[in-house]
Design a protein around this motif. Structure first.
Motif, PDB file in Angstrom:
ATOM      1  N   ARG A  52     -16.450 -30.624 -68.167  1.00 45.84           N
ATOM      2  CA  ARG A  52     -16.979 -29.542 -67.650  1.00 45.84           C
ATOM      3  C   ARG A  52     -15.800 -28.794 -67.072  1.00 45.84           C
ATOM      4  O   ARG A  52     -14.785 -29.206 -66.668  1.00 45.84           O
ATOM      5  CB  ARG A  52     -17.877 -29.953 -66.472  1.00 45.84           C
ATOM      6  CG  ARG A  52     -19.188 -30.717 -66.792  1.00 45.84           C
ATOM      7  CD  ARG A  52     -19.621 -31.557 -65.623  1.00 45.84           C
ATOM      8  NE  ARG A  52     -20.125 -30.190 -64.599  1.00 45.84           N
ATOM      9  CZ  ARG A  52     -20.269 -30.596 -63.291  1.00 45.84           C
ATOM     10  NH1 ARG A  52     -19.580 -31.741 -62.857  1.00 45.84           N
ATOM     11  NH2 ARG A  52     -20.719 -29.750 -62.646  1.00 45.84           N
ATOM     12  N   SER A  53     -16.363 -27.502 -66.757  1.00 39.34           N
ATOM     13  CA  SER A  53     -14.978 -26.639 -66.348  1.00 39.34           C
ATOM     14  C   SER A  53     -14.602 -27.288 -64.909  1.00 39.34           C
ATOM     15  O   SER A  53     -15.695 -27.543 -64.339  1.00 39.34           O
ATOM     16  CB  SER A  53     -15.790 -25.257 -66.376  1.00 39.34           C
ATOM     17  OG  SER A  53     -16.595 -25.032 -65.329  1.00 39.34           O
ATOM     18  N   ASN A  54     -13.214 -27.161 -64.694  1.00 40.49           N
ATOM     19  CA  ASN A  54     -13.033 -27.472 -63.425  1.00 40.49           C
ATOM     20  C   ASN A  54     -12.798 -28.953 -63.248  1.00 40.49           C
ATOM     21  O   ASN A  54     -12.470 -29.560 -62.110  1.00 40.49           O
ATOM     22  CB  ASN A  54     -13.698 -27.025 -62.180  1.00 40.49           C
ATOM     23  CG  ASN A  54     -12.970 -26.563 -61.171  1.00 40.49           C
ATOM     24  OD1 ASN A  54     -11.665 -26.126 -61.254  1.00 40.49           O
ATOM     25  ND2 ASN A  54     -13.304 -26.802 -59.875  1.00 40.49           N
ATOM     26  N   VAL A  55     -12.877 -29.949 -64.627  1.00 36.45           N
ATOM     27  CA  VAL A  55     -12.949 -31.296 -64.419  1.00 36.45           C
ATOM     28  C   VAL A  55     -11.345 -31.781 -64.192  1.00 36.45           C
ATOM     29  O   VAL A  55     -11.074 -32.877 -63.955  1.00 36.45           O
ATOM     30  CB  VAL A  55     -13.647 -31.950 -65.577  1.00 36.45           C
ATOM     31  CG1 VAL A  55     -12.818 -31.767 -66.844  1.00 36.45           C
ATOM     32  CG2 VAL A  55     -13.991 -33.149 -65.416  1.00 36.45           C
ATOM     33  N   LYS A  57      -9.066 -30.844 -66.760  1.00 37.91           N
ATOM     34  CA  LYS A  57      -8.595 -30.795 -68.362  1.00 37.91           C
ATOM     35  C   LYS A  57      -7.403 -30.355 -68.398  1.00 37.91           C
ATOM     36  O   LYS A  57      -6.492 -30.954 -69.075  1.00 37.91           O
ATOM     37  CB  LYS A  57      -9.659 -30.290 -69.231  1.00 37.91           C
ATOM     38  CG  LYS A  57      -9.445 -30.458 -70.600  1.00 37.91           C
ATOM     39  CD  LYS A  57     -10.670 -30.322 -71.317  1.00 37.91           C
ATOM     40  CE  LYS A  57     -11.247 -28.884 -71.185  1.00 37.91           C
ATOM     41  NZ  LYS A  57     -10.595 -27.748 -71.622  1.00 37.91           N
ATOM     42  N   SER A  58      -6.904 -29.042 -67.992  1.00 40.29           N
ATOM     43  CA  SER A  58      -5.773 -28.638 -68.270  1.00 40.29           C
ATOM     44  C   SER A  58      -4.553 -29.469 -67.345  1.00 40.29           C
ATOM     45  O   SER A  58      -3.410 -29.650 -68.019  1.00 40.29           O
ATOM     46  CB  SER A  58      -5.642 -27.138 -67.644  1.00 40.29           C
ATOM     47  OG  SER A  58      -6.793 -26.653 -67.953  1.00 40.29           O
ATOM     48  N   SER A  59      -4.866 -29.656 -66.229  1.00 37.57           N
ATOM     49  CA  SER A  59      -4.126 -30.397 -65.377  1.00 37.57           C
ATOM     50  C   SER A  59      -3.806 -31.872 -66.181  1.00 37.57           C
ATOM     51  O   SER A  59      -2.544 -32.213 -66.302  1.00 37.57           O
ATOM     52  CB  SER A  59      -4.688 -31.024 -64.104  1.00 37.57           C
ATOM     53  OG  SER A  59      -4.791 -29.728 -63.641  1.00 37.57           O
ATOM     54  N   THR A  73      -6.175 -22.932 -67.520  1.00 36.27           N
ATOM     55  CA  THR A  73      -7.630 -22.863 -67.332  1.00 36.27           C
ATOM     56  C   THR A  73      -8.073 -21.537 -67.629  1.00 36.27           C
ATOM     57  O   THR A  73      -7.565 -20.377 -67.083  1.00 36.27           O
ATOM     58  CB  THR A  73      -8.048 -23.154 -65.779  1.00 36.27           C
ATOM     59  OG1 THR A  73      -7.218 -24.149 -65.322  1.00 36.27           O
ATOM     60  CG2 THR A  73      -9.269 -23.024 -65.430  1.00 36.27           C
ATOM     61  N   LYS A 164      -9.002 -37.030 -61.318  1.00 39.67           N
ATOM     62  CA  LYS A 164      -8.832 -37.054 -59.954  1.00 39.67           C
ATOM     63  C   LYS A 164      -9.043 -38.305 -59.356  1.00 39.67           C
ATOM     64  O   LYS A 164      -9.762 -38.216 -58.246  1.00 39.67           O
ATOM     65  CB  LYS A 164      -9.798 -35.957 -59.713  1.00 39.67           C
ATOM     66  CG  LYS A 164      -9.782 -34.804 -60.286  1.00 39.67           C
ATOM     67  CD  LYS A 164     -10.549 -33.470 -59.740  1.00 39.67           C
ATOM     68  CE  LYS A 164     -10.703 -32.095 -60.546  1.00 39.67           C
ATOM     69  NZ  LYS A 164     -11.274 -31.175 -60.131  1.00 39.67           N
ATOM     70  N   ASP A 166      -7.311 -39.981 -57.808  1.00 41.57           N
ATOM     71  CA  ASP A 166      -6.726 -39.957 -56.425  1.00 41.57           C
ATOM     72  C   ASP A 166      -7.570 -39.479 -55.326  1.00 41.57           C
ATOM     73  O   ASP A 166      -7.365 -39.931 -54.080  1.00 41.57           O
ATOM     74  CB  ASP A 166      -5.248 -39.294 -56.390  1.00 41.57           C
ATOM     75  CG  ASP A 166      -5.650 -37.914 -56.738  1.00 41.57           C
ATOM     76  OD1 ASP A 166      -5.850 -36.727 -55.835  1.00 41.57           O
ATOM     77  OD2 ASP A 166      -6.127 -37.357 -58.024  1.00 41.57           O
ATOM     78  N   SER A 198      -5.380 -39.850 -62.834  1.00 42.27           N
ATOM     79  CA  SER A 198      -5.067 -38.890 -61.888  1.00 42.27           C
ATOM     80  C   SER A 198      -3.934 -38.014 -62.186  1.00 42.27           C
ATOM     81  O   SER A 198      -2.702 -38.717 -62.541  1.00 42.27           O
ATOM     82  CB  SER A 198      -4.772 -39.430 -60.355  1.00 42.27           C
ATOM     83  OG  SER A 198      -4.207 -38.234 -59.603  1.00 42.27           O
ATOM     84  N   SER A 199      -3.901 -36.858 -62.442  1.00 44.71           N
ATOM     85  CA  SER A 199      -2.828 -36.040 -62.790  1.00 44.71           C
ATOM     86  C   SER A 199      -1.885 -35.767 -61.545  1.00 44.71           C
ATOM     87  O   SER A 199      -0.680 -35.578 -61.698  1.00 44.71           O
ATOM     88  CB  SER A 199      -3.392 -34.630 -63.412  1.00 44.71           C
ATOM     89  OG  SER A 199      -4.128 -34.518 -64.236  1.00 44.71           O
ATOM     90  N   GLU A 200      -2.445 -35.899 -60.325  1.00 40.57           N
ATOM     91  CA  GLU A 200      -1.800 -35.836 -59.164  1.00 40.57           C
ATOM     92  C   GLU A 200      -0.764 -36.967 -58.767  1.00 40.57           C
ATOM     93  O   GLU A 200       0.219 -36.820 -58.599  1.00 40.57           O
ATOM     94  CB  GLU A 200      -2.810 -35.749 -57.956  1.00 40.57           C
ATOM     95  CG  GLU A 200      -2.324 -34.879 -56.658  1.00 40.57           C
ATOM     96  CD  GLU A 200      -2.219 -33.567 -56.902  1.00 40.57           C
ATOM     97  OE1 GLU A 200      -2.733 -33.025 -57.410  1.00 40.57           O
ATOM     98  OE2 GLU A 200      -1.635 -33.077 -56.026  1.00 40.57           O
TER      99      GLU A 200
HETATM  100  P1  GDP Z   1     -10.022 -27.452 -65.900  1.00 42.34           P
HETATM  101  O1  GDP Z   1     -10.936 -26.381 -65.754  1.00 42.34           O
HETATM  102  O2  GDP Z   1     -10.766 -28.520 -66.354  1.00 42.34           O
HETATM  103  O3  GDP Z   1      -9.041 -27.163 -66.845  1.00 42.34           O
HETATM  104  O4  GDP Z   1      -9.398 -27.756 -64.456  1.00 42.34           O
HETATM  105  P2  GDP Z   1      -8.047 -27.610 -63.871  1.00 42.34           P
HETATM  106  O5  GDP Z   1      -7.021 -28.718 -64.567  1.00 42.34           O
HETATM  107  O6  GDP Z   1      -7.623 -26.278 -63.891  1.00 42.34           O
HETATM  108  O7  GDP Z   1      -8.252 -28.454 -62.590  1.00 42.34           O
HETATM  109  C1  GDP Z   1      -9.166 -28.010 -61.482  1.00 42.34           C
HETATM  110  C2  GDP Z   1      -8.827 -28.079 -60.124  1.00 42.34           C
HETATM  111  O8  GDP Z   1      -8.513 -29.467 -60.029  1.00 42.34           O
HETATM  112  C3  GDP Z   1      -7.251 -27.576 -59.719  1.00 42.34           C
HETATM  113  O9  GDP Z   1      -7.482 -27.053 -58.542  1.00 42.34           O
HETATM  114  C4  GDP Z   1      -6.328 -28.758 -60.017  1.00 42.34           C
HETATM  115  O10 GDP Z   1      -5.411 -28.560 -58.977  1.00 42.34           O
HETATM  116  C5  GDP Z   1      -7.436 -29.821 -59.416  1.00 42.34           C
HETATM  117  N1  GDP Z   1      -7.119 -31.361 -60.013  1.00 42.34           N
HETATM  118  C6  GDP Z   1      -7.035 -31.394 -61.467  1.00 42.34           C
HETATM  119  N2  GDP Z   1      -6.652 -32.626 -61.453  1.00 42.34           N
HETATM  120  C7  GDP Z   1      -6.451 -33.079 -60.379  1.00 42.34           C
HETATM  121  C8  GDP Z   1      -5.974 -34.611 -59.877  1.00 42.34           C
HETATM  122  O11 GDP Z   1      -5.851 -35.570 -60.925  1.00 42.34           O
HETATM  123  N3  GDP Z   1      -5.985 -34.751 -58.365  1.00 42.34           N
HETATM  124  C9  GDP Z   1      -6.431 -33.751 -57.726  1.00 42.34           C
HETATM  125  N4  GDP Z   1      -6.313 -33.980 -56.527  1.00 42.34           N
HETATM  126  N5  GDP Z   1      -6.839 -32.488 -58.114  1.00 42.34           N
HETATM  127  C10 GDP Z   1      -6.702 -32.161 -59.268  1.00 42.34           C
END
Ligand code: GDP
Length: 220
Positions: A52-55, A57-59, A73, A164, A166, A198-200
């Motif tokens: 889903r968007s914001n999941v 994925k890019s991170s 994103t 996510k 974490d 967790s990408s974090e």
């Molecule tokens: P995409 O739309 O699936 O590509 O999602 P993004 O990678 O842009 O991440 C969406 C939001 O979630 C951003 O604000 C990221 O900083 C946050 N985020 C992504 N991965 C993690 C994670 O592993 N931990 C935390 N705490 N935040 C994350």
């Protein structure tokens, strides 16, 4: 330690090291396409990322490859939905599928996503595995379940990767793993093992690299 356990540990360490080495190699954008007649030639084994968007994925793609801005994103509603291809170390193609599940996505956009992704999943010979990204805090949503059915029907092997991790407590993570696991058992193309990441914090990144490296061409 019994010899068998020691061997298993050595094998696991070797897999993690193989994953580390591959993902330390250069990773380059090859192509981005919104139409399936413009796919790059199927020269390498492929692993895809869906969610889903914001999941996150890019991170996650950036964390795996150690880049800050390889995957961006770009899945905001209204933008062209495209599949992006990144070549890793000349041995594996990482395929970033467009995000799905916008709250206000117009029907036409949903149909476009379905058509693009379904055709890719069904027809792409080198596709070995799709990582289905699920936010640890939310677990499976109906729109994820629809995608799981699509993957089953396409006979496209997939594995759930929780993102996510974490952000929630270990006990809540265990609970979401259990709930997702129970559902996966009913899906034909689903791999039974769930990978929390967790990408974090970096949790699970080495393990996911190792899992994906299993599909890469052998190093020269
Ligand atoms: P995409 O739309 O699936 O590509 O999602 P993004 O990678 O842009 O991440 C969406 C939001 O979630 C951003 O604000 C990221 O900083 C946050 N985020 C992504 N991965 C993690 C994670 O592993 N931990 C935390 N705490 N935040 C994350």
């Amino acid at each position: 330690m019994p010899e068998e356990d020691a061997n298993q540990q050595n094998e696991e360490a070797a897999r993690l090291e193989a994953g580390r080495l591959l993902f330390a190699k250069s990773c380059d954008f090859v192509a981005g396409t919104a139409t399936l007649d413009r796919l790059p030639p199927p020269t390498l084994p492929e692993v895809a990322f869906a969610g889903r968007s914001n999941v996150g994925k890019s991170s996650l793609i950036n964390a795996l490859t150690g880049r800050n801005s390889l995957a961006r994103t770009s899945n905001t509603p209204g933008r062209t939905q495209q599949i992006n291809f990144f070549e890793l170390g000349g041995r594996l193609m990482l395929v970033d599928l467009p995000g799905y599940g916008f709250a206000q996505a117009p029907k036409a956009q949903v149909a476009e996503w379905n058509n693009l992704v379904d055709t890719y999943l069904k027809g792409r010979v080198p596709l070995r595995r799709t990582c289905l990204l699920i936010d640890s805090r939310h677990g499976l949503k109906d729109v994820d379940r629809e995608v799981m059915v699509m993957l089953d029907k396409a006979a496209a092997s997939y594995q759930v990767v929780l993102t996510k991790a974490d952000k929630i407590k270990a006990s809540a993570l265990d609970a979401v793993c259990e709930a997702v696991s129970a559902e996966l058992a009913r899906h034909l193309a689903a791999h039974p093992v769930i990978l929390p990441t967790s990408s974090e914090s970096g949790l699970g990144i080495a393990e996911l690299r190792a899992a994906l490296t299993d599909f890469a061409n052998p190093s020269a």
